[in-house]
Design a protein around this motif. Structure first.
Motif, PDB file in Angstrom:
ATOM      1  N   ARG A  63       0.851  -1.188   0.000  1.00 58.14           N
ATOM      2  CA  ARG A  63       0.000   0.000   0.000  1.00 58.14           C
ATOM      3  C   ARG A  63       0.888   1.240   0.000  1.00 58.14           C
ATOM      4  NH1 ARG A  63      -5.385  -1.201   1.795  1.00 58.14           N
ATOM      5  NH2 ARG A  63      -5.865  -3.187   0.794  1.00 58.14           N
ATOM      6  N   ALA A  64       0.409   2.309  -0.630  1.00 58.07           N
ATOM      7  CA  ALA A  64       1.147   3.569  -0.690  1.00 58.07           C
ATOM      8  C   ALA A  64       0.333   4.659   0.004  1.00 58.07           C
ATOM      9  CB  ALA A  64       1.419   3.964  -2.137  1.00 58.07           C
ATOM     10  N   PHE A  65       0.991   5.412   0.868  1.00 54.70           N
ATOM     11  CA  PHE A  65       0.345   6.486   1.611  1.00 54.70           C
ATOM     12  C   PHE A  65       1.232   7.726   1.621  1.00 54.70           C
ATOM     13  CE2 PHE A  65      -1.160   2.568   3.742  1.00 54.70           C
ATOM     14  CZ  PHE A  65      -2.532   2.716   3.574  1.00 54.70           C
ATOM     15  N   GLU A  66       0.611   8.859   1.899  1.00 53.63           N
ATOM     16  CA  GLU A  66       1.405  10.045   2.204  1.00 53.63           C
ATOM     17  C   GLU A  66       2.093   9.795   3.540  1.00 53.63           C
ATOM     18  OE1 GLU A  66       1.007  14.900   2.091  1.00 53.63           O
ATOM     19  OE2 GLU A  66      -0.804  13.685   2.319  1.00 53.63           O
ATOM     20  N   ASN A  67       3.384  10.034   3.572  1.00 54.60           N
ATOM     21  CA  ASN A  67       4.199   9.687   4.735  1.00 54.60           C
ATOM     22  C   ASN A  67       4.177  10.819   5.762  1.00 54.60           C
ATOM     23  OD1 ASN A  67       5.997   8.227   6.336  1.00 54.60           O
ATOM     24  ND2 ASN A  67       7.804   9.076   5.289  1.00 54.60           N
ATOM     25  N   VAL A  68       2.964  11.132   6.227  1.00 50.15           N
ATOM     26  CA  VAL A  68       2.776  12.237   7.171  1.00 50.15           C
ATOM     27  C   VAL A  68       1.735  11.814   8.205  1.00 50.15           C
ATOM     28  CG1 VAL A  68       2.051  14.632   7.475  1.00 50.15           C
ATOM     29  CG2 VAL A  68       3.321  13.975   5.427  1.00 50.15           C
ATOM     30  N   CYS A  69       2.097  11.842   9.468  1.00 46.16           N
ATOM     31  CA  CYS A  69       1.137  11.530  10.527  1.00 46.16           C
ATOM     32  C   CYS A  69       0.135  12.681  10.637  1.00 46.16           C
ATOM     33  CB  CYS A  69       1.868  11.332  11.849  1.00 46.16           C
ATOM     34  SG  CYS A  69       0.762  10.944  13.226  1.00 46.16           S
ATOM     35  N   PRO A  70      -1.164  12.394  10.649  1.00 39.81           N
ATOM     36  CA  PRO A  70      -2.168  13.466  10.706  1.00 39.81           C
ATOM     37  C   PRO A  70      -2.191  14.206  12.039  1.00 39.81           C
ATOM     38  CG  PRO A  70      -3.217  11.319  10.873  1.00 39.81           C
ATOM     39  CD  PRO A  70      -1.778  11.060  10.557  1.00 39.81           C
ATOM     40  N   HIS A  71      -1.506  13.682  13.057  1.00 40.07           N
ATOM     41  CA  HIS A  71      -1.527  14.341  14.360  1.00 40.07           C
ATOM     42  C   HIS A  71      -0.694  15.618  14.337  1.00 40.07           C
ATOM     43  CE1 HIS A  71       0.038  14.365  18.756  1.00 40.07           C
ATOM     44  NE2 HIS A  71      -1.033  15.146  18.641  1.00 40.07           N
ATOM     45  N   ASN A  74       4.397  14.727  11.476  1.00 40.85           N
ATOM     46  CA  ASN A  74       5.720  14.087  11.514  1.00 40.85           C
ATOM     47  C   ASN A  74       5.771  12.977  10.471  1.00 40.85           C
ATOM     48  OD1 ASN A  74       8.335  13.721  12.897  1.00 40.85           O
ATOM     49  ND2 ASN A  74       7.511  11.709  13.418  1.00 40.85           N
ATOM     50  N   PRO A  75       6.907  12.787   9.778  1.00 38.06           N
ATOM     51  CA  PRO A  75       7.000  11.621   8.891  1.00 38.06           C
ATOM     52  C   PRO A  75       6.894  10.330   9.699  1.00 38.06           C
ATOM     53  CG  PRO A  75       9.141  12.696   9.129  1.00 38.06           C
ATOM     54  CD  PRO A  75       8.131  13.605   9.752  1.00 38.06           C
ATOM     55  N   ILE A  76       6.129   9.382   9.187  1.00 33.54           N
ATOM     56  CA  ILE A  76       5.908   8.140   9.928  1.00 33.54           C
ATOM     57  C   ILE A  76       7.116   7.226   9.798  1.00 33.54           C
ATOM     58  CG2 ILE A  76       4.369   6.146  10.214  1.00 33.54           C
ATOM     59  CD1 ILE A  76       2.173   7.894   8.908  1.00 33.54           C
ATOM     60  N   GLN A  77       7.587   7.039   8.569  1.00 38.93           N
ATOM     61  CA  GLN A  77       8.843   6.313   8.352  1.00 38.93           C
ATOM     62  C   GLN A  77       9.894   7.352   7.975  1.00 38.93           C
ATOM     63  OE1 GLN A  77       8.873   3.438   9.397  1.00 38.93           O
ATOM     64  NE2 GLN A  77       7.370   2.034   8.506  1.00 38.93           N
ATOM     65  N   THR A  78      11.040   7.289   8.644  1.00 39.83           N
ATOM     66  CA  THR A  78      12.064   8.312   8.430  1.00 39.83           C
ATOM     67  C   THR A  78      13.264   7.796   7.644  1.00 39.83           C
ATOM     68  OG1 THR A  78      13.043   7.804  10.594  1.00 39.83           O
ATOM     69  CG2 THR A  78      11.419   9.600  10.501  1.00 39.83           C
ATOM     70  N   THR A  87       4.398   3.081  12.198  1.00 36.49           N
ATOM     71  CA  THR A  87       4.170   3.711  13.501  1.00 36.49           C
ATOM     72  C   THR A  87       4.953   5.009  13.585  1.00 36.49           C
ATOM     73  OG1 THR A  87       3.864   1.563  14.569  1.00 36.49           O
ATOM     74  CG2 THR A  87       4.371   3.428  16.000  1.00 36.49           C
ATOM     75  N   CYS A  88       4.275   6.084  13.930  1.00 40.60           N
ATOM     76  CA  CYS A  88       4.930   7.386  14.056  1.00 40.60           C
ATOM     77  C   CYS A  88       5.763   7.419  15.337  1.00 40.60           C
ATOM     78  CB  CYS A  88       3.882   8.498  14.078  1.00 40.60           C
ATOM     79  SG  CYS A  88       4.586  10.153  14.248  1.00 40.60           S
TER      80      CYS A  88
END
Length: 383
Positions: A63-71, A74-78, A87-88
């Protein structure tokens, strides 16, 4: 014939931003190799046109997602790639395969989101397709079918060749100072290796530039009459990608490790796949090794070139395989540096009052892309 592209197409920031919206976001973009995502929770990240992207393996499904936690954004994977749950690291939010929060630590005590807000906590998801071992994503909310971009024959060729890739990969990145279009123009210019690569690539493979008279007639008609309709525009798009056998290789020196891999085909040819708009796959060793160049536009005068080096699939592991990939990287770097040096020189000459390039008849492929490209940029073709 004079190029249809003005100098602004290579140097102007506003042009680049319009290009990003009208050309790149509607088209499928290569993001990485499926073989690098073969474990549960394996991931890769990339930055495409200002959008951070993560591709994650959820028990065998990508699956492909925007790498940004909505909280807190913060990038979820760095890391660039690895194996880790989605996991953020900032506040511990974990996400499932749908992009929804699977676990928010202290959810009831601290966050207390009302039900109507929880729908906003999903990650933005992007369409994802695999062609053999190649992973593509599309940033558009309504992506075109991927075969509409590449065509059935090219899709089959990419799938067949990429399934020959080994899973051991070395990567490097070049931050080059030129517009991304200079790369695809250079790759479709069969005359330049005679001069730019005379002491490297030219020593074992001869690239023969030629003039296709029938293609020239069609090109001149299109330049005069324009592109008649959307169906013709999409057919042209499919024609911009192609590949397979390119030129015969006079002699491939036998390497001790050749017997350890399953060679792609069995012919001494330089294999070359040009995947429009910004992907190049080559096997300069007749199917024993592969290089993959991904040309990511960063700005009007900057291109990030991510290059993958790999051999054909191993028959069995062998101790020196890392050294083989290191040697491949070093030898390829010599050739890439020759191209980068020339293209950076070209970029430095460009200014707002530059004359357009004067193309020769042998450059009919590049000249054929230009009317289509300009129609996209002028809004006459909507992808």
């Amino acid at each position: 014939m004079q190029s249809r592209l003005p100098p602004q197409a290579y140097i102007d920031q506003d042009w680049f931003e319009r290009e990003r919206e009208l050309l790149f976001k509607p088209l499928w973009q290569f993001v990485g190799l499926k073989g690098m995502l073969d474990k549960h929770n394996a991931f890769l990240t990339c930055q495409l046109f200002g959008i951070p992207v993560v591709v994650q393996n959820f028990r065998g499904e990508l699956r492909a997602f925007e790498n940004v936690c909505p909280h807190r954004q913060n990038p979820i994977q760095t890391a660039a790639h690895g194996v880790r749950a989605l996991t953020c690291g900032y506040h511990g939010w974990n996400f499932d395969s749908e992009g929804a929060p699977a676990h928010i630590p202290f959810d009831a005590e601290l966050y207390r989101y009302p039900q109507e807000e929880r729908a906003c906590l999903h990650l933005r998801r992007f369409a994802l397709e695999c062609i053999g071992n190649l992973v593509f994503i599309n940033l558009s909310p309504e992506p075109m079918p991927i075969r509409q971009q590449f065509g059935a024959a090219m899709t089959a060729s990419l799938a067949h060749s990429s399934l020959a890739f080994d899973s051991e990969v070395v990567m490097t990145t070049y931050d080059a100072r030129f517009n991304w279009k200079l790369v695809y123009e250079n790759l479709r210019d069969a005359n330049h290796p005679t001069f730019v690569h005379a002491q490297t690539l030219g020593k074992y493979a001869t690239f023969n530039a030629f003039v296709d008279e029938d293609a020239l007639v069609s090109l001149r008609r299109m330049r005069a009459d324009g592109i008649p309709d959307k169906a013709r525009a999409m057919a042209l798009l499919r024609s911009f990608s192609g590949g397979g056998r390119d030129e015969p290789i006079e002699h491939i020196p036998h390497q001790y490790w050749f017997d350890n891999v399953e060679r792609y085909r069995d012919q001494d040819w330089y294999y070359n796949w040009l995947v429009f708009p910004n992907l190049h796959i080559a096997s300069p060793t007749g199917g024993y090794t592969f290089t993959i160049e991904h040309h990511i536009p960063v700005g009007p005068d900057r291109t990030r070139m991510v290059v993958y080096y790999l051999t054909a699939k191993k028959k069995q592991p062998y101790a020196s395989s890392p050294a083989v990939l290191h040697d491949l990287m070093l030898s390829t770097d010599v050739i890439l540096s020759e191209d980068i040096g020339v293209l950076e020189q070209v970029q430095r000459t460009l200014h707002p009052a530059s004359r357009p390039a004067q193309l020769g008849d042998y450059e009919y492929i590049n000249a054929g892309i230009e009317p289509w490209y300009m129609d996209v940029m002028e809004g006459k073709i909507v992808l």
